[in-house]
Motif scaffolding. Structure first.
Motif, PDB file in Angstrom:
ATOM      1  N   GLY A  49       5.324 -37.736 -13.175  1.00 56.31           N
ATOM      2  CA  GLY A  49       6.597 -38.151 -13.744  1.00 56.31           C
ATOM      3  C   GLY A  49       7.540 -38.774 -12.741  1.00 56.31           C
ATOM      4  O   GLY A  49       8.582 -39.309 -13.112  1.00 56.31           O
ATOM      5  N   GLY A  50       7.202 -38.695 -11.451  1.00 57.55           N
ATOM      6  CA  GLY A  50       8.018 -39.320 -10.419  1.00 57.55           C
ATOM      7  C   GLY A  50       8.990 -38.397  -9.715  1.00 57.55           C
ATOM      8  O   GLY A  50       9.683 -38.813  -8.776  1.00 57.55           O
ATOM      9  N   ASP A 142      -2.642 -41.568 -12.262  1.00 54.78           N
ATOM     10  CA  ASP A 142      -1.665 -42.411 -11.562  1.00 54.78           C
ATOM     11  C   ASP A 142      -2.165 -43.845 -11.430  1.00 54.78           C
ATOM     12  O   ASP A 142      -1.423 -44.801 -11.697  1.00 54.78           O
ATOM     13  N   GLN A 168       7.460 -35.314 -18.555  1.00 48.60           N
ATOM     14  CA  GLN A 168       7.336 -36.225 -17.423  1.00 48.60           C
ATOM     15  C   GLN A 168       6.933 -37.644 -17.845  1.00 48.60           C
ATOM     16  O   GLN A 168       7.431 -38.623 -17.293  1.00 48.60           O
ATOM     17  N   HIS A 171       9.927 -39.274 -19.139  1.00 42.53           N
ATOM     18  CA  HIS A 171      10.756 -39.737 -18.024  1.00 42.53           C
ATOM     19  C   HIS A 171      10.254 -41.079 -17.484  1.00 42.53           C
ATOM     20  O   HIS A 171      11.058 -41.885 -17.000  1.00 42.53           O
ATOM     21  N   ARG A 172       8.962 -41.294 -17.563  1.00 41.07           N
ATOM     22  CA  ARG A 172       8.380 -42.561 -17.101  1.00 41.07           C
ATOM     23  C   ARG A 172       8.564 -43.691 -18.111  1.00 41.07           C
ATOM     24  O   ARG A 172       8.138 -44.814 -17.873  1.00 41.07           O
TER      25      ARG A 172
END
Length: 547
Positions: A49-50, A142, A168, A171-172
Motif C-alpha cells: 500500500g506504500g 509489486d 492498502q 490507498h493505492r
C-alpha cells in the motif's frame, strides 16, 4: 548437542536465538526452503500500500547476520525432504543445485509454518491471481502492479489479511471488491460487531459481497455462484492458511483437533526430542484449556523462545493464548480477545452480554466513541471475551482486557482497576471500568441487561413487554425500538403510574447511561422485572439493519 530447525521465519529463528543465549556450545542449524528468513508477514500489506517504502524493511536479518550474531548456520533454499526419527537423520535438498545431502541431529524442531489455502477455483493459476504470504509473493504483486497499473482488485476472503489488503489497495487508488463466503467479515468476531466494520468498509468505498462464493476466475472477471460477473484486473486470495504438517505426519507426529501439530506446554510432540513451534503447531485456550489454532507472529515468537529454552535445559512453559487480534480498517480499529458470544454459548456458559458505548477520552477534547462488547460467565463472574470497535483507544483497552482475562479477573475486578486518567487519554470512569461495573450489576440482577436480539425474539414471540424510550421526543421521532413509548427520564417519576409494574419492562436511551438511570428509578418504585437495553438505541438500530 546438535539442534536442527526446519524453517526460519519468526518461530524458527526465535528457537535458535534463545537456544544460543542459553548454550554457547550447541550446534544449531536451520534449513529453510524459502529465499527469505525472519521477515514480517504482517507488514506485507503495508509495503504493497506504500506505507512501508522499502521491502528490505520487512527483512532486516539475513543468514549472515544470524551467523555473526548467534553463531547459527542458516541455509536458505534447502528443503528437508525426509526424516528418519529412529536414526535421527534427515535428507536435505539444495533447491538451486538439486544436490541432496544427509545430516544428523540430537533435537529436531518443526518450524515449517503454514501455507495459504488455494481454493479449488478454475483460474487460480492465472498470472493476475496472488497469495499474500511470503516476500516472493510480495515482489510478484509489486512488480505486477507497477507493470500493469491495475484499476480494479477483487479480494476473496474477509479475514485480517483480506481487510488489510482492501485498505492498502484502496490507498493505492484501486477500486476494491471483497467477496466473503460467510454472512459477515472477520468470522472470529460476532456478527453484530462485524457489521460495524462492514459499514465502515462500504463508507470508504469498498464493495462488499457477503454470502457468496467465487466459481471462476478469468483474465477480466470473477464469476460468482449466484451468476455475478465482477470486472477485475487482479485477484488476491485471502482464504486462510493451513499448517505445513506433511513431513511431521510422515514420521508419526500426532496432529491436534485443529489439524496442526499437537504439542505440550514445553512445545514437545509425541516423539522424543522432536518439537514444533509457530504456525505449524497447535496452542490451547487460556479459558477452556482446549486446543486452539491462531497463526500469529506474536504467538510464533513466544513458542520459539519457549522451545529454545526447554531444549537447552530451561524451565519455560507455554501458558496458552486467548486468540487476541487487532486490525486497522482505514481509520477504524478493531480488536478482540477471548471467546465471542457464539463460542461461549457452544461451550455451555450461561453468559451475560454488555454493549458498552463510551468515549475513549474526554469528549470536550474530541474523544471519539468506543463500542465494547463484553461477555462474562454468570456463574463465576469471570470475563470470557471482549470485542472493541472505535477510532481511538482500542489497543489500550483490548490489552487491559487481555491481561484481566489471562489472570482470571471477574467483572467486579475491572471497576477497581487503578487505570491512568487524564482528559486527553481517558474518562474519569474508563470504559474498561464501566464495563466491569455494568456487567457485575447485571450478573447480580441489580441492573439486568437485555440485548437487541433477546428483546426482538421475545417481542416476536408475542410476549407482553413494556419498552420505554427515555430520550427526547425529537430523538424518538427519528428512530426507536418498535412498540416503545416515549417517556423522557425527567418525566418518568410522574408518568410511571400509567405503567404496569408487574410486566417485564425495558428502558433505553441512545447508548445506555440514561436507560440505566431510568432502570434504577423504576426499580426503586417497585418495578421488579426491568432491563436496560444493551448498547441502547444505537445498538438496536444496528442490529435491526443487519440481522
Amino acid at each position: 548437542m546438535k539442534v536442527i530447525i526446519i524453517g526460519s521465519v519468526a518461530a524458527g529463528t526465535s528457537v535458535a536465538a534463545k537456544a544460543r543465549r542459553n548454550d554457547e556450545t550447541a550446534d544449531i542449524t536451520l534449513y529453510n526452503a524459502d529465499y527469505d528468513i525472519s521477515y514480517s508477514i504482517c507488514g506485507i500489506p503495508y509495503f504493497l500500500g506504500g506505507e512501508v517504502e522499502e521491502l528490505e524493511t520487512l527483512t532486516p536479518r539475513s543468514a549472515a547476520w544470524f551467523k555473526k550474531r548467534y553463531n547459527v548456520d542458516i541455509f536458505i533454499r534447502h528443503e528437508v525432504i525426509k526424516i528418519d526419527a529412529k536414526q535421527k537423520k534427515i535428507q536435505v535438498k539444495n533447491l538451486d543445485t538439486n544436490e541432496i545431502k544427509e545430516d544428523t541431529y540430537d533435537v529436531l524442531v518443526f518450524a515449517t509454518g503454514a501455507s495459504p489455502i488455494t481454493p479449488n477455483i478454475p483460474g487460480v493459476e492465472e498470472d493476475h491471481v496472488f497469495q499474500v504470504r511470503t516476500i516472493q509473493n510480495t515482489v510478484a504483486i509489486d512488480q505486477y502492479m507497477k507493470a500493469n497499473q491495475p484499476k480494479k482488485a477483487t479480494i476473496i476472503g474477509a479475514g485480517y489479511i483480506g481487510l488489510e489488503m482492501a485498505e492498502q489497495l484502496s490507498h493505492r487508488g484501486l477500486d476494491v471488491t471483497i467477496i466473503q463466503r460467510s454472512n459477515h467479515v472477520m468470522t472470529h468476531m460476532d456478527k453484530d460487531i462485524a457489521s460495524r466494520v462492514e459499514e465502515h468498509l462500504v463508507k470508504k468505498g469498498i464493495t462488499l459481497i457477503l454470502n457468496e462464493e467465487v466459481t471462476v476466475i478469468d483474465k477480466m472477471n470473477v464469476q460468482t455462484k449466484s451468476g455475478k460477473f465482477i470486472g477485475t484486473d487482479m485477484v488476491i486470495l485471502a482464504t486462510g492458511v493451513r499448517p505445513n504438517t506433511k513431513l511431521a505426519k510422515e514420521i508419526g507426529v500426532e496432529l491436534g483437533n485443529s489439524g496442526a501439530i499437537a504439542v505440550n506446554s514445553k512445545m514437545q510432540t509425541n516423539l522424543p526430542d522432536i518439537y514444533a513451534v509457530g504456525d505449524v503447531a497447535e496452542s490451547y485456550s487460556v479459558i477452556t484449556g482446549k486446543s486452539i489454532y491462531r497463526p500469529l507472529g506474536s504467538t510464533a515468537n513466544k513458542m520459539g523462545r519457549i522451545a529454545g529454552d526447554v531444549i537447552t535445559g530451561g524451565s519455560l512453559e507455554h501458558r496458552g493464548i486467548l486468540g487476541t487480534g487487532i486490525l486497522r480498517v482505514f481509520d477504524l480499529a478493531v480488536g478482540q480477545t477471548g471467546m465471542n458470544e457464539v463460542e461461549a454459548l457452544e461451550e455451555g456458559y450461561d453468559i451475560e452480554i454488555l454493549h458498552n458505548i463510551k468515549p475513549a477520552r474526554a469528549e470536550y477534547l474530541g474523544g471519539k466513541e468506543l463500542l465494547i462488547k463484553a461477555i462474562a460467565d454468570r456463574q463465576t463472574g469471570r470475563i470470557l471475551g471482549v470485542q472493541i470497535v472505535g477510532k481511538e483507544g482500542v489497543d489500550k483497552r483490548i490489552d487491559v482486557f487481555v491481561t484481566a482475562i489471562t489472570f482470571k479477573a471477574k467483572a467486579e475486578d475491572l471497576f477497581h482497576l487503578d487505570l491512568a486518567y487524564a482528559p486527553p487519554f481517558s474518562t474519569t470512569k474508563d470504559p474498561v471500568m464501566y464495563t466491569g461495573m455494568a456487567l457485575q450489576n447485571a450478573i447480580e440482577k441489580k441492573n439486568k441487561l437485555i440485548t437487541p436480539k433477546e428483546l426482538t425474539d421475545r417481542l416476536e414471540k408475542g410476549e407482553k413487554i413494556q419498552v420505554i424510550d427515555t430520550r427526547s421526543a425529537e430523538q424518538y421521532k427519528v428512530s426507536k425500538v418498535e412498540s416503545a413509548i416515549n417517556i423522557p427520564l425527567g418525566a418518568l417519576r410522574d408518568k410511571c403510574k400509567d405503567l404496569n409494574p408487574s410486566l417485564p419492562t425495558v428502558t433505553y436511551c441512545n447508548g445506555g447511561i440514561t436507560g440505566n438511570a431510568a432502570q434504577n428509578v423504576l426499580r426503586n418504585l417497585g418495578f421488579y422485572d426491568i432491563y436496560n437495553l444493551s448498547g441502547g438505541n444505537k445498538n438496536y438500530q444496528n442490529y435491526m439493519k443487519n440481522k
